[in-house]
Design an enzyme around this catalytic site. Structure first.
Site, PDB file in Angstrom:
ATOM      1  N   PHE A  89      48.393  38.557  30.732  1.00 34.36           N
ATOM      2  CA  PHE A  89      48.180  39.801  31.471  1.00 34.36           C
ATOM      3  C   PHE A  89      47.063  39.557  32.474  1.00 34.36           C
ATOM      4  O   PHE A  89      45.944  39.193  32.086  1.00 34.36           O
ATOM      5  CB  PHE A  89      47.811  40.958  30.545  1.00 34.36           C
ATOM      6  CG  PHE A  89      47.636  42.258  31.278  1.00 34.36           C
ATOM      7  CD1 PHE A  89      48.734  43.060  31.558  1.00 34.36           C
ATOM      8  CD2 PHE A  89      46.393  42.673  31.706  1.00 34.36           C
ATOM      9  CE1 PHE A  89      48.587  44.253  32.263  1.00 34.36           C
ATOM     10  CE2 PHE A  89      46.229  43.862  32.412  1.00 34.36           C
ATOM     11  CZ  PHE A  89      47.329  44.653  32.678  1.00 34.36           C
ATOM     12  N   ASP A 117      41.403  33.010  33.834  1.00 35.71           N
ATOM     13  CA  ASP A 117      41.201  34.449  33.798  1.00 35.71           C
ATOM     14  C   ASP A 117      40.325  34.752  32.585  1.00 35.71           C
ATOM     15  O   ASP A 117      40.802  34.763  31.456  1.00 35.71           O
ATOM     16  CB  ASP A 117      42.555  35.156  33.703  1.00 35.71           C
ATOM     17  CG  ASP A 117      42.432  36.675  33.612  1.00 35.71           C
ATOM     18  OD1 ASP A 117      41.330  37.165  33.277  1.00 35.71           O
ATOM     19  OD2 ASP A 117      43.437  37.370  33.818  1.00 35.71           O
ATOM     20  N   LYS A 123      34.994  43.306  33.398  1.00 36.37           N
ATOM     21  CA  LYS A 123      34.736  43.973  32.121  1.00 36.37           C
ATOM     22  C   LYS A 123      33.280  43.926  31.670  1.00 36.37           C
ATOM     23  O   LYS A 123      32.462  44.722  32.111  1.00 36.37           O
ATOM     24  CB  LYS A 123      35.683  43.417  31.056  1.00 36.37           C
ATOM     25  CG  LYS A 123      37.158  43.819  31.295  1.00 36.37           C
ATOM     26  CD  LYS A 123      38.023  43.446  30.123  1.00 36.37           C
ATOM     27  CE  LYS A 123      39.500  43.772  30.351  1.00 36.37           C
ATOM     28  NZ  LYS A 123      39.809  45.204  30.337  1.00 36.37           N
TER      29      LYS A 123
END
Length: 397
Positions: free
Chosen positions: A139, A224, A253
């Site tokens: 994702f 990522d 994040k």
């Protein structure tokens, strides 16, 4: 009020009005243990006093000027990020690490950082070597190019045709990756732990083999680390477990502890492909965001966040393994998945179990049909971990 919202998230099951540390409180004052951290974001917990002070002080000083001008926090944040990625002392000299010095490009979110990475890969190689290979189960975001890179075909279908130049192979399968590396491939994009895909860690041997393949073929390796970065897995970045060096790293994040911010790191050689005007953002890298990031990263370093995540994650994993109805605990550090047995689930899914947990006062989520994701803050206590596991036992029972 929520009736006016677009329904892409569905109706909220609860409205939180306050947070403190590892706890959340709803409109009625009910207390919840937050073992999701806003999807691995609030690693320092809610309402951290130093983050709050930084926000208010910087907001009273300077919020925004645009990237046409510099701002005071930038240099400190760039130095910290580069040092953490390269495994060198903060502010150390180039000789303190074997990897090439890097450059940082700030963004507003993880998806934007992925978009920037995709553009940088294409700018670096030029036309004809533009394809990006990523893994099934991955994702990478919900913007069009990030979605195209995401290895979940069911998410693609409503938005076809997606941008071209993306392909997917089985995760943790070196042979499958090698077979896909035709001359048009410019980069391999991987998560060190697939978060949304079910908390699936990449093996160290796999990541080392991928690095070797990329070196042999002149292909960039992009990590990522949006969900895994800044200590969450027990290392500052997940790829560091395998001892490999990246060409590009995306992050977001935890670096803002809830403030919207993201970034891309690239080696100086790769980063040099971007010229003025190639990429930009009105808000990215503003002083308010970077002041917060500086405070967050300094606090994570002061507590030795990777060691905290490793120690507390091992303890939480052991607790979960003792739960009747949990067949497996996987992940790294404080990014864990509890795989639930068919007997414990019955006719339910993990999402149903997460709903029951929420009703009891525990925030987790069903990351697959059969697994719950747990990503508590680094300041979580042993007592709170035991309380959470006890609630899970009741939810399963």
């Amino acid at each position: 009020m929520t009736a006016a919202l677009v329904n892409n998230y569905g109706p909220p099951p609860v409205t939180f009005v306050k947070g403190q540390g590892a706890e959340l409180f709803d409109e009625s004052g009910k207390r919840y243990l937050d073992f999701l951290c806003g999807l691995a974001v609030t690693s320092l917990g809610h309402a951290d006093p130093d983050v709050t002070k930084t926000l208010t002080t910087q907001a009273d000083t300077l919020i925004h000027t645009s990237n046409l001008f510099g701002n005071e926090p930038t240099s400190d944040v760039v130095t910290i990020i580069d040092s953490l990625i390269r495994g060198m002392p903060i502010g150390g000299e180039a000789g303190d690490a074997s990897s090439e010095p890097g450059r940082v490009l700030f963004q507003n979110s993880g998806a934007e950082a992925i978009e920037a990475a995709i553009k940088l890969v294409r700018r670096y190689h030029g036309h004809g070597k533009h394809k990006i290979i990523s893994a099934y189960g991955s994702f990478h975001g919900r913007t069009m190019a990030a979605l195209a890179a995401t290895g979940q075909p069911e998410k693609h279908e409503p938005f076809q045709p997606l941008p071209e130049g993306f392909a997917h192979v089985a995760f943790n399968d070196v042979d499958a990756l090698e077979a896909a590396l035709d001359p048009s491939v410019g980069a391999v994009l991987l998560e060190s732990v697939q978060g949304e895909g079910g908390v699936n860690p990449a093996s160290d041997d796999y990541l080392r083999a991928v690095r070797e393949l990329c070196d042999e073929r002149g292909i960039l390796l992009v990590f990522d680390e949006i969900q895994t970065g800044f200590g969450r897995t027990g290392k500052w970045f997940g790829f560091q477990h395998a001892g490999v060096t990246p060409d590009i790293v995306t992050m977001a994040k935890a670096m803002g502890n809830g403030f919207p911010v993201g970034a891309l790191w690239a080696t100086a050689t790769v980063a040099a492909a971007f010229q003025p005007g190639d990429h930009g953002s009105t808000f990215a890298g503003q002083p308010l965001a970077l002041a917060v990031v500086r405070t967050v990263l300094n606090k994570l370093m002061a507590m030795n966040a990777p060691e905290v995540a490793q120690t507390k994650g091992a303890a939480l994993s052991e607790m979960l393994q003792g739960v009747d109805g949990v067949s497996e605990v996987r992940g790294k550090g404080l990014l864990l998945a509890a795989e639930l047995t068919a007997d414990a689930l019955g006719e339910r899914t993990a999402k149903d179990v997460a709903k029951t947990c929420l009703e009891m006062g525990l925030v987790v989520n069903g990351v697959t049909q059969t697994a719950l994701r747990l990503a508590p803050p680094f300041i979580v206590t042993t007592e709170q971990c035991q309380e959470a596991v006890d609630m899970l036992k009741k939810a399963l029972g």
